[in-house]
Write a protein that holds these residues in place. Structure first.
Motif, PDB file in Angstrom:
ATOM      1  N   GLY A 188      -8.189   3.614  -2.340  1.00  0.00           N
ATOM      2  CA  GLY A 188      -7.836   2.226  -2.605  1.00  0.00           C
ATOM      3  C   GLY A 188      -8.423   1.316  -1.541  1.00  0.00           C
ATOM      4  N   ILE A 227      -4.526   6.093   5.859  1.00  0.00           N
ATOM      5  CA  ILE A 227      -5.038   4.727   5.798  1.00  0.00           C
ATOM      6  C   ILE A 227      -5.986   4.427   6.954  1.00  0.00           C
ATOM      7  CG2 ILE A 227      -4.369   2.287   5.783  1.00  0.00           C
ATOM      8  CD1 ILE A 227      -1.613   3.304   4.665  1.00  0.00           C
ATOM      9  N   ILE A 238       0.841  -1.204   0.000  1.00  0.00           N
ATOM     10  CA  ILE A 238       0.000   0.000   0.000  1.00  0.00           C
ATOM     11  C   ILE A 238       0.875   1.252   0.000  1.00  0.00           C
ATOM     12  CG2 ILE A 238      -1.629   1.332   1.413  1.00  0.00           C
ATOM     13  CD1 ILE A 238      -2.772  -1.436   2.322  1.00  0.00           C
ATOM     14  N   PHE A 251      -6.930   5.216   1.614  1.00  0.00           N
ATOM     15  CA  PHE A 251      -6.899   3.756   1.512  1.00  0.00           C
ATOM     16  C   PHE A 251      -7.637   3.127   2.692  1.00  0.00           C
ATOM     17  CE2 PHE A 251      -5.619  -0.570   1.057  1.00  0.00           C
ATOM     18  CZ  PHE A 251      -5.385  -0.712  -0.308  1.00  0.00           C
ATOM     19  N   LEU A 264      -6.200  -1.669  -5.893  1.00  0.00           N
ATOM     20  CA  LEU A 264      -4.918  -1.200  -5.362  1.00  0.00           C
ATOM     21  C   LEU A 264      -4.069  -0.806  -6.575  1.00  0.00           C
ATOM     22  CD1 LEU A 264      -2.717  -0.747  -3.254  1.00  0.00           C
ATOM     23  CD2 LEU A 264      -2.337  -3.221  -3.174  1.00  0.00           C
ATOM     24  N   TYR A 287      -0.064   5.601  -1.071  1.00  0.00           N
ATOM     25  CA  TYR A 287      -1.151   5.865  -0.127  1.00  0.00           C
ATOM     26  C   TYR A 287      -0.559   6.177   1.246  1.00  0.00           C
ATOM     27  CZ  TYR A 287      -4.094   3.509  -3.645  1.00  0.00           C
ATOM     28  OH  TYR A 287      -4.747   3.137  -4.799  1.00  0.00           O
TER      29      TYR A 287
END
Length: 341
Positions: free
Chosen positions: A276, A186, A178, A248, A338, A183
């Motif tokens: 994502g 999160i 990730i 994300f 992703l 990203y």
């Protein structure tokens, strides 16, 4: 209809139907002794016609074991475990062993009760999910004197043998993937975190890898119970409303991730450009979604296969050697949620 119509069938019934002695019937059904092929076929046909099932418990009094393998799992609703069971069944169907399933609902005390009942039948082996058990359950497994394979997890010390993946490693690898795509804001959503030790370990590995890169979880939420798809929708909507800057969302399993994806698509959110998403387990049932989820395969069928192979080999030859820990390697599927640069 007389009461005799419901009495249990005995060796004498098979003996009378096949025209041979009870001793010969016993030899045939136990596959012991020198019996001609024609006699064997006559006895087996008579037993089949009558519907006679040998009393394996009585036969086990001498050997102290029955040809059962206790398989103790936390859930039948979780799609992971039917695939584990398919791997176990595929191996055991080639042997005289039969799996018998007990379900714990992720409750340690219930696992203890299920284990107690199953061990009282003197099975030939135990396959049990996870490495965390109550003290009493651990004591019973250690004292059982039979092969014990703990499955799904290798982050710990097994009682006998463990077959699974490192969930901390899985969490770390997903975090790195990730971060590699840029990203940084999160969020995490998980289910049954206090009871599902494997989900907890993935979360620990995930946050550990983020921290090494100076990133902290911006938002998280845990839940217990309810429809995973509906909960995924609900939690994702609420989280993005609380933290609209999130870019994300990592979920503890594919089902709540699928719910999150459906919410994002309904809300017109660009996936994976704006947000994502990634789950865990690699559930094939979700391949029909409008977007293919990023996920990680949990090696579940192979875990069941390897565990059953260990049990079968050890039952056949108690001196057979096996690795203390068999760690399998899951792989990331990036899917459509992703982005890859």
């Amino acid at each position: 209809m007389t009461s005799d119509d419901h009495r249990p069938l005995t060796l004498r019934d098979v003996s009378e139907a096949s025209g041979v002695s009870e001793m010969t019937v016993s030899r045939v059904l136990r596959n012991r002794g020198d019996v001609s092929q024609s006699t064997r076929e006559r006895v087996l046909e008579a037993a089949k016609t009558l519907g006679y099932v040998p009393n394996k418990i009585a036969g086990a009094l001498a050997s102290q074991r029955v040809n059962l393998v206790a398989v103790i799992i936390p859930s039948l609703r979780n799609m992971v475990f039917p695939e584990v069971m398919s791997g176990i069944s595929r191996v055991l169907e080639e042997t005289e062993l039969q799996p018998v399933v007990g379900v714990t609902d992720y409750m340690p005390e219930k696992e203890e009760r299920v284990l107690y009942e199953m061990l009282s039948w003197r099975p030939s082996g135990v396959i049990v999910a996870g490495l965390e058990h109550t003290d009493a359950a651990q004591a019973m497994l250690k004292a059982s004197g039979i092969p014990v394979v703990e499955i799904m997890d290798t982050d710990g010390t097994p009682i006998d043998t463990a077959v699974g993946i490192s969930h901390r490693r899985a969490g770390r690898e997903m975090a790195r993937a990730i971060l590699k795509q840029g990203y940084r804001k999160i969020g995490f959503m998980g289910t049954k975190m206090p009871l599902d030790h494997r989900a907890r370990k993935r979360f620990e590995g995930f946050t550990e890898a983020l921290a090494k890169e100076g990133v902290e979880i911006a938002e998280h939420e845990f839940y217990s119970g309810g429809s995973a798809l509906a909960k995924g929708r609900e939690m994702t909507k609420a989280m993005l409303e609380r933290e609209p800057e999130l870019d994300f969302l990592y979920y503890s399993n594919d089902m709540i991730a699928a719910g999150g994806l459906l919410h994002c698509l309904d809300a017109g959110i660009d996936v994976p450009g704006r947000v994502g998403l990634a789950g865990f387990n690699g559930v094939e049932l979700l391949d029909g979604l409008p977007r293919k989820l990023a996920t990680m395969d949990a090696c579940r069928t192979e875990i069941g296969t390897r565990a059953a192979e260990i049990i079968a080999a050890r039952v056949q030859d108690p001196s057979a050697m096996s690795d203390k820990i068999v760690e399998l390697t899951p792989t990331i599927t990036y899917g459509d949620t992703l982005k890859r640069r």
